[in-house]
Design a protein around this motif. Structure first.
Motif, PDB file in Angstrom:
ATOM      1  N   MET A 167       5.854   7.806   5.509  1.00  8.56           N
ATOM      2  CA  MET A 167       4.796   8.976   5.110  1.00  8.56           C
ATOM      3  C   MET A 167       5.289   9.956   4.317  1.00  8.56           C
ATOM      4  O   MET A 167       6.395  10.501   4.344  1.00  8.56           O
ATOM      5  N   SER A 168       4.307  10.520   3.358  1.00 11.78           N
ATOM      6  CA  SER A 168       4.458  11.673   2.689  1.00 11.78           C
ATOM      7  C   SER A 168       4.579  12.840   3.650  1.00 11.78           C
ATOM      8  O   SER A 168       4.135  12.676   4.752  1.00 11.78           O
TER       9      SER A 168
ATOM     10  N   ARG B 157       0.358  -1.451   0.084  1.00  9.93           N
ATOM     11  CA  ARG B 157       0.037  -0.051   0.148  1.00  9.93           C
ATOM     12  C   ARG B 157       0.869   1.365  -0.187  1.00  9.93           C
ATOM     13  O   ARG B 157       0.546   2.335  -0.542  1.00  9.93           O
ATOM     14  N   SER B 158       2.045   1.365   0.624  1.00 12.61           N
ATOM     15  CA  SER B 158       2.765   2.466   0.784  1.00 12.61           C
ATOM     16  C   SER B 158       3.712   2.772  -0.601  1.00 12.61           C
ATOM     17  O   SER B 158       4.436   1.763  -0.798  1.00 12.61           O
ATOM     18  N   VAL B 159       3.404   3.665  -0.975  1.00 11.71           N
ATOM     19  CA  VAL B 159       4.584   4.234  -2.069  1.00 11.71           C
ATOM     20  C   VAL B 159       5.659   4.920  -1.349  1.00 11.71           C
ATOM     21  O   VAL B 159       5.713   5.788  -0.740  1.00 11.71           O
ATOM     22  N   VAL B 160       6.699   4.165  -1.573  1.00 10.31           N
ATOM     23  CA  VAL B 160       8.220   4.750  -0.823  1.00 10.31           C
ATOM     24  C   VAL B 160       8.695   5.604  -1.689  1.00 10.31           C
ATOM     25  O   VAL B 160       9.506   6.585  -1.119  1.00 10.31           O
ATOM     26  N   LEU B 161       8.957   5.163  -2.945  1.00 12.48           N
ATOM     27  CA  LEU B 161       9.815   6.237  -3.706  1.00 12.48           C
ATOM     28  C   LEU B 161       8.840   6.947  -4.476  1.00 12.48           C
ATOM     29  O   LEU B 161       7.813   6.233  -5.397  1.00 12.48           O
ATOM     30  N   GLN B 162       9.136   8.205  -4.583  1.00 12.24           N
ATOM     31  CA  GLN B 162       7.726   8.988  -5.339  1.00 12.24           C
ATOM     32  C   GLN B 162       8.324   9.797  -6.334  1.00 12.24           C
ATOM     33  O   GLN B 162       8.218  11.110  -6.307  1.00 12.24           O
ATOM     34  N   GLY B 163       9.093   9.320  -7.199  1.00 12.38           N
ATOM     35  CA  GLY B 163       9.825  10.145  -8.389  1.00 12.38           C
ATOM     36  C   GLY B 163      11.105  10.423  -8.032  1.00 12.38           C
ATOM     37  O   GLY B 163      11.467  11.391  -7.793  1.00 12.38           O
TER      38      GLY B 163
END
Lengths: 237, 298, 410, 329, 265
Positions: free
Chosen positions: E186-187, A17-23
């Motif tokens: 977390m973001s 569920r968690s997006v760890v790398l965001q670009g």
């Protein structure tokens, strides 16, 4: 300069569920050591694992020597010339030192062989019959490095090589990596120990919350007041 | 070790029950061929292959077909059966692949279903009557051991079993291939990051494990006779062996097999009334005292 | 009738071809006759349930019983007691609870008039109360538990085969006279059939004057290796061994008896240990010379046996029938003779039961056969056969008549 | 926190099902009714296994042990003391619960494959005991038992005939099944699911996990014993084959085919297994196992939630599934 | 302890001389630490400093090699994990640990029913059930997850999972909640909203958290303890920690002189 050896563009990856790398964008050129800094949990290991194929990226590209790696399996990626010195060493504890090394060996003309690695890391030679689990933390780290060298990779990914080691062992490992740097090793060095990172790297990237928020040469980093705050994740950069 | 301890504690026992002890070893070695593959597969893939017994039985039938049905040599039968076992392992790998990501219990369930299907296919082809492969002609005699006769074939089984144990041990502990295997048991992802195709390693181990089961079926056939039901019987014994020895451990499989062999043979000779319970009793005790098995690590 | 045909045709799918063909042809004949005699509206076909173990290790026994039964039916123009018949076959898989379910199906769904078969003793014991309270006659063609002829007998239960007592007792006198008089050991699995057969043997052997040296009872069903027991026997140095083991256990016991060298010094004979053919084949040379009792032998020189063998061969091809086929045949004949005495009319069940009970004496392929009305159990011949390699195969060859035996009842 | 708060429609479906079961004797022939009785009893047994397999995540390969203990207790009481059904049931529930407590004490300390092996071992031990203890169990020949009676003394109100017994079994089934339903809907049942989903977290929430595992093991054992009692009362016979490996396996297959953690699925699965066995055994001789095996593999492959998950898969009744998922989850 | 700062609130948790050894490796060395009632207490330190181990010996996942732990006036040094929870020691996990197959509200109910003594009841009163349900709703409201109560926990976003984790922990009625890197993964937006949620929790609740994000630490903490190489090297108010030279050295390595480390936020 020419195209980077490793070129990561807009990489996104995560677990369930968690997006760890965001670009993430990141490049390592031939013969360059690039440090990746950042506190726990910002996604450094995920980035390394994505490059190595241990985590499947959800989007973005990872080009290595002009070829796309994204979507390939770890063994395919390793055979293309990447090697990993993983976090926590991940030595095969039931295998002897020599077996650990042989397992990783891929021969290349003019590359490392068992003898040259033993020469470089004499401690491993002394302990070559010992099982992985019988080694101290520093010795295990050397073995992990030795394994990566024997793979004769064109780029080595170091994931926190100084983590959990006694200060003396940290110095030893650092000098081994420094020696390799002299031999024009290309590497991505993930570190939390700023001291070690600044000593070994040509360039620095700081990562927070799945993004690279700061990038500079080592010299720039040292003189930039924002740098340390970026490193510690204090305040927006 | 067990052997020495028993011998030292009861000096008279060794002579009086030598044949039982010897026989326990033969039974144990037969079990070992079955158990070692089961254990290896579990160690590497986390799959408890409940179809292992069915492959044992089918291996025996295949050799029966070649040797008795076609009148070929024993060796030819053995070779075909071992080949069959290996192919069955590869097929099993293909069947398990789509549910690799599910828990190991789901995979155990799938192999349970396969066991049902395979053993039933066996009765379609070979019926439910007993089929026996005669032992090779040069082994169809008895040898005198300390004044008692002992079947030469069983001595041969014992020898082959020991040889197999030694070979498997050497291959796993001393060769590069074995190192890959041990490493993969420990950390599959890291092995693959070293450039080794772990999927292929797992397939190879599956094929090896099932080939060994099939091999066991062939050499066991002259002793046990082949019929429906033998598969479950042997599977349960092999499971006990690896649980006692420790899942995933080769020395564990060997020691477990020897222990169970002796429980079945020497145990029956010494305390015939208790023997039927001793098998499961031994397992319950081992699990109560050392839940991970004698050589197991958790 | 359609029902019978579909039942049997479906069975054919996986049945060994020979049997299937034979069974199928029965209703085919029926169809012809019923078409011809439609005007006279004959009584409805006699519905016969066959409750047999057809799968699992003892599947071949059930199949042989059925083949023998069918052989008799075919010898008699597919009729019993002049009645057309319809078969309903159920497999109990050797499990008593399954058998109870199948029995329920036969009785309440198929509405059979009579049930035959039953391979296993425990199945027969489980079925006893069911048939007793369902009030449907059961003709047992193999299961031999003594108690069904003794304490647990029922007016609805008849036997066409034998009791365990008879099987064991048949060998007693012969053993005393021809093998050994003293220090004879017995070996049998530790369950009731084993105990009852051994008890029968010992009774007859001691009555003849013999002395038993000891008894070995390996656990039933859990032993795949007899070595510890064989070593024990060897240690006691008996003069001979009488043994009974069923199926796979017989194979293992006889082979290991030979492999461990006992056979060289201690003669082995017994009951049912080299039967049927698959068992003997698996034993091979280990069985050489072993004598055992049986209720039938192929070599018996009588007209009925000749017909039995001929019909059997015609239906199922080459290959000698087993003794189970012979008892299956006996069961069919028992039913036929009883039905004939009441002209095939089963509408009055009390009469039908009386007819069965008082069926009396008749000639069978196994020799003279009498149903003892007191026990509803046969008085019949037992023969000694010996395992030999002849005509390129292993066979049980007839040696002599052991005598006529009966169960004492309660 | 109503665990299962099925909509009114679902409740109507349930009522209709019960009504249908109540009318079964009018609709079915003697044999079908007999079969239905067997299915209900075996279904209850399988549902008790589902409590372990589906709800608590414990894969047992030896559940027949507790069925067997209950059966033998009932058989022995009926033979030696009284043929009253309630005495038989009480003895069965009590003894199987006690045996489950004794064996569970060790078993619940293990996980996964080890749990599977231990339960198998206990069942095989009891199987061997049943065969060997001739003086008590009559060995492999088994124990025929008298017909059960409802009334107080012996012989009073005999449950003779298929219909009478069917109603008796139906009531017993509804009680047993209702009990299981109540358990899984209760806070205790929720606790079990919590243990299945995340044992570590349960511990950190203050749950003594081993105690709950043992409790559910005993309950499942006691309900299995209850089903064992009914089994004997129906067939009037008990033998070691009632404890065999195959019985445990068939129950497990029924649970998986019907759908884990649904209870109803266990009963559906039992019906499926029985129908395949009884209808196909005539058609395919012994090869019903082949058919069952293939179906089983197909279910494991394609329908991890079993047959009762099928409506959700195909999109039928998806609204109902949603409501129950929301309510039960 | 920094002189001049008085601790006035009573102590909830007190560690005296706690050491933990794995074989040759001394992970914690004579750590003494106290946590005051109502504090927002942060535990920081570079990687490998022993923060997680300290956490584990407090929750009971690990046993201390030496030393004493007192919680709410009771010595809990050797108590089992679930017993500590029953005494009022709650925790959240670094890797959120939830019941993915259950709905959001059921997750909280599981925790509530344990505390209300309903967990082992087969036939609870409907009043008991209602109470559990109401309490669970309250808690969801507290962490802002009420609108999501019917969703399966497995379907929540990462940030929501953290919120739920807190609600589940609070359901055990803790007097002290330990939070292991609550904002990891977390973001930034998620972290900030998470922060305001924590800030809104009742003041009576004591929180001890391990946290790397200095923003979070300085935003929230009323007290900071710094661990390095298994030793407690500093302990004080955020202001005091900002100026600490030892802390700077611990983070950057001795002799690294880079601008000012902790500027005003």
């Amino acid at each position: 300069m020419s195209e980077a050896l490793l070129d990561v563009r807009d990489l996104r990856a995560g677990y369930r569920r968690s997006v760890v790398l965001q670009g993430v964008d990141l490049a390592v050129r031939e013969g360059e050591v690039v440090a990746l800094l950042g506190r726990n949990g910002v996604g450094k290991t995920t980035l390394v694992h994505s490059i190595m194929g241990l985590v499947r990226p959800s989007s973005g590209s990872i080009r290595f020597d002009g070829q796309e790696l994204s979507g390939r399996t770890p063994d395919q990626i390793a055979r293309r010339g990447l090697a990993l010195v993983p976090q926590g060493r991940r030595i095969f504890s039931r295998l002897s030192v020599e077996e650990n090394l042989k397992l990783a060996h891929r021969s290349r003309n003019g590359g490392h062989d068992l003898d040259s690695v033993y020469e470089l890391l004499p401690r491993l030679h002394e302990r070559r019959r010992h099982r992985g689990r019988q080694l101290s933390g520093g010795e295990q780290q050397m073995l992990a490095i030795g394994r990566a060298l024997l793979a004769n990779a064109r780029l080595v990914l170091f994931d926190e090589p100084s983590e959990g080691l006694a200060p003396k062992a940290v110095d030893q490992i650092a000098s081994v990596i420094a020696g390799l740097r002299e031999q024009k090793l290309s590497a991505l060095l993930v570190e939390q120990n700023l001291h070690v990172a600044l000593k070994l790297a040509d360039a620095v990237n700081v990562m927070t919350k799945g993004e690279i928020v700061y990038r500079a040469t080592v010299d720039e980093f040292r003189s930039d007041p924002k740098a340390a705050r970026a490193f510690l994740g204090v305040g927006q950069v | 070790m067990t052997f020495a301890a028993v011998g030292a504690a009861l000096p008279g026992l060794l002579n009086e029950h030598l044949v039982s002890i010897l026989n326990g070893l033969a039974v144990g070695m037969l079990l070992f061929t079955m158990a070692v593959g089961l254990s290896l597969i579990f160690g590497l893939m986390d799959v408890l292959n409940l179809a292992h017994g069915a492959i044992f039985l089918l291996g025996g039938y295949v050799a029966f077909q070649v040797i008795v049905g076609e009148g070929q040599s024993w060796l030819a039968g053995l070779a075909v059966a071992v080949g069959f076992g290996a192919v069955a392992g590869l097929a099993l790998g293909g069947i398990l692949r789509p549910i690799r990501h599910r828990g190991h219990l789901d995979q155990a369930l799938l192999t349970l279903g396969l066991a049902f299907v395979l053993s039933d296919l066996a009765t379609i082809f070979w019926g439910s009557d007993f089929q026996t492969i005669p032992s090779p002609v040069f082994l169809q005699r008895s040898v005198e051991v300390l004044g008692q006769f002992y079947p030469a074939y069983r001595l041969a089984v014992m020898g082959v079993g020991f040889a197999l144990a030694v070979v498997v041990y050497l291959v796993v502990e001393r060769t590069q291939v074995g190192a890959v295997l041990r490493a993969a048991v420990e950390d599959r992802a890291m092995v693959s990051a070293l450039g080794i195709n772990v999927g292929r390693v797992m397939l190879a181990v599956l094929a090896l494990g099932t080939a060994l089961a099939s091999f066991g079926g062939v050499i066991g056939a002259p002793i046990l006779s082949l019929s429906p039901g033998v598969d479950a019987e042997v599977l349960i014994l092999a499971l006990i062996v690896i649980v006692i020895g420790g899942l995933g451990s080769i020395p564990g499989a060997l020691v477990g097999a020897i222990v169970i062999g002796q429980v079945q043979s020497l145990g029956t000779a010494l305390v015939p009334q208790v023997a039927p319970f001793a098998l499961f009793g031994a397992m319950v005790i081992v699990l109560a005292v050392r839940p991970e098995g004698i050589f197991g690590s958790r | 009738m359609d029902d019978a045909e579909t039942t049997l045709t479906r069975r054919e799918v996986l049945e060994r071809a020979g049997v299937a063909a034979a069974i199928m042809s029965v209703p085919a004949v029926d169809r012809l006759t019923s078409a011809a005699g439609a005007a006279t509206r004959p009584a409805r076909a006699l519905r016969i349930g066959q409750l047999l173990t057809l799968s699992g290790p003892l599947g071949s026994v059930g199949l042989d019983l059925q083949k023998g039964f069918v052989t008799y039916v075919r010898q008699n123009a597919s009729r019993l007691g002049g009645r057309k018949i319809q078969f309903f076959v159920e497999d109990d898989a050797g499990d008593p609870r399954t058998a109870l379910q199948k029995a329920e199906r036969l009785v309440s769904e198929r509405e059979v008039d009579v049930v035959t078969g039953v391979v296993l003793s425990n199945v027969a014991i489980a079925l006893r109360d069911f048939f007793h309270s369902a009030k449907v006659p059961l003709i047992i063609s193999n299961a031999a538990a003594d108690e069904l002829t003794r304490g647990e007998s029922s007016p609805y239960i008849f036997r066409a085969a034998y009791t365990n007592y008879m099987i064991g007792a048949s060998m007693g006198r012969w053993f005393y006279r021809n093998i050994a008089k003293n220090n004879v050991f017995t070996a049998a699995p530790n369950y009731s059939a084993g105990q009852e057969i051994v008890a029968g043997f010992i009774t007859a052997f001691e009555r003849a004057g013999g002395k038993i040296g000891g008894r070995v009872f390996p656990p039933f069903g859990t032993v795949s290796d007899y070595q510890p027991f064989l070593s024990q026997i060897q240690g006691e140095r008996p003069s001979a061994v009488f043994a009974f083991f069923p199926g796979a256990e017989a194979i293992r016991f006889v082979r290991q008896y030979s492999e461990f060298g006992l056979k060289r010094t201690i003669p082995l004979h017994g009951a049912f240990i080299t039967d049927p053919a698959p068992v003997l084949n698996a034993q091979g040379s280990a069985a050489q010379g072993i004598g055992s009792s049986a209720v039938w032998a192929a070599e018996l020189q009588n007209q009925r046996n000749a017909r039995f063998l001929a019909t059997y061969e015609r239906l199922y091809g080459k290959g000698e029938p087993s003794t189970f086929a012979a008892t299956g045949h006996n069961a069919a004949q028992l039913l036929d003779v009883a039905l004939r005495s009441i002209k095939g009319d089963t509408s009055n069940q009390a009469r039908f039961l009386r007819a069965l009970k008082n069926v009396g004496t008749f000639q069978t392929p196994s020799g003279i056969f009498t149903l003892d009305p007191k026990t509803q159990n046969p008085i019949r011949n037992f023969y000694l056969r010996q395992a030999r390699f002849e005509d390129g195969k292993w066979q049980n060859k007839l040696l002599s008549l052991l005598g006529s035996f009966r169960d004492p009842g309660r | 926190m109503r665990a299962l708060a099925p909509g009114r429609a679902a409740r109507l479906v349930q009522l209709a099902l019960v009504a249908l079961l109540a009318m079964a004797p009018l609709l079915l022939g003697d044999f079908r009714l007999f079969l239905l009785t067997e299915i209900l009893i075996f279904g209850l047994f399988a549902a008790s296994l589902d409590l372990l397999v589906g709800y608590t995540g414990l894969l047992s390969l030896g559940h027949a042990a507790y069925l067997g203990v209950g059966s033998y207790a009932t058989a022995l009481i009926a033979i030696h003391l009284t043929d009253n059904v309630f005495a038989g049931i009480a003895a069965a529930v009590l003894s199987s619960g006690v045996v489950a407590a004794a064996t569970g004490w060790l078993a619940v300390r293990t996980r996964g494959v080890y749990f599977l092996m231990l339960t198998l071992a206990f069942a095989q031990l009891l199987f061997t005991l049943a065969i060997t203890w001739d003086s008590l169990t009559h060995g492999a020949n088994g124990l025929p038992t008298p017909k059960p009676t409802l009334g107080p003394g012996d012989g009073g109100g005999a449950l003779d005939g298929g219909t009478a017994f069917y109603y008796y079994a139906l009531v017993a089934f509804l009680i047993g099944f209702g009990l299981l339903r109540a358990i899984v809907a209760s806070p205790f049942g929720r606790t079990l699911v919590g243990i299945r989903e995340n044992e570590a977290r349960m511990r950190s929430l203050g749950y003594g996990v081993a105690r709950y595992r043992l409790a559910v093991f005993c309950i499942a054992g006691a309900v299995a014993g209850f089903a064992g009692s009914l089994t004997v009362q129906h067939s009037n016979y008990m033998s070691p084959s009632g404890i065999s490996f195959e019985v445990s396996t068939l129950a497990l297959i029924a649970v998986i085919i019907g759908g884990r953690a649904t209870l109803v699925g266990a009963v559906l699965g039992s019906a499926f297994v029985f129908i395949i066995r009884d209808e196909l055994s005539s058609a395919f001789n012994e090869h019903w196992r082949l058919v069952l095996g293939v179906v089983f593999i197909g279910v494991v492959y394609l329908l991890p939630r079993g047959l009762s998950g099928l409506p959700a898969r195909t999109g039928l009744l998806s609204r109902r599934i949603q409501t129950t998922a929301g309510g039960s989850a | 302890m920094i002189p001049g700062i008085e601790r006035v609130s009573p102590t909830v948790l007190e560690l005296s001389d706690v050491s933990k050894r794995y074989g040759d490796l001394l992970v914690l060395e004579a750590v003494s630490l106290s946590v005051d009632a109502g504090a927002r207490h942060a535990l920081i330190g570079p990687n490998g400093a022993g923060k997680s181990t300290l956490f584990h010996v407090i929750t009971g996942t690990e046993r201390v090699t030496r030393g004493r732990i007192v919680f709410g006036g009771k010595v809990i040094t050797t108590l089992q994990e679930h017993r500590r929870t029953q005494l009022g020691l709650g925790r959240t996990f670094q890797q959120t640990s939830l019941f993915d197959g259950l709905s959001v509200i059921a997750n909280v109910e599981l925790a509530v029913q344990q505390r209300s003594g309903l967990a082992h009841r087969l036939f609870p009163s409907s009043r008991g059930r209602t109470r559990v349900n109401e309490r669970a709703r309250e808690l969801l409201e507290l962490v802002g997850l009420e609108p999501r109560e019917a969703i399966l926990a497995g379907a929540l976003s990462h940030g929501e999972r953290r919120q739920l984790d807190v609600a589940v922990s609070l359901a055990t009625n803790p007097t002290l909640v330990l939070m292991d890197e609550p904002t990891a993964g977390m973001s930034r937006d998620e972290a900030m909203s998470f922060l305001s949620m924590i800030a809104s929790l009742p003041a009576s609740l004591t929180i001890l958290m391990v946290e790397h994000d200095m923003d979070v630490v300085f935003e929230l903490a009323t007290w900071i303890s710094v661990l390095d190489a298994g030793k407690l090297i500093a302990d004080g108010t955020p202001e005091a920690i900002r100026g600490s030279r030892e802390v700077q050295d611990a983070y950057l390595g001795e002799g690294e002189h880079i601008a000012k480390l902790f500027g005003p936020v």
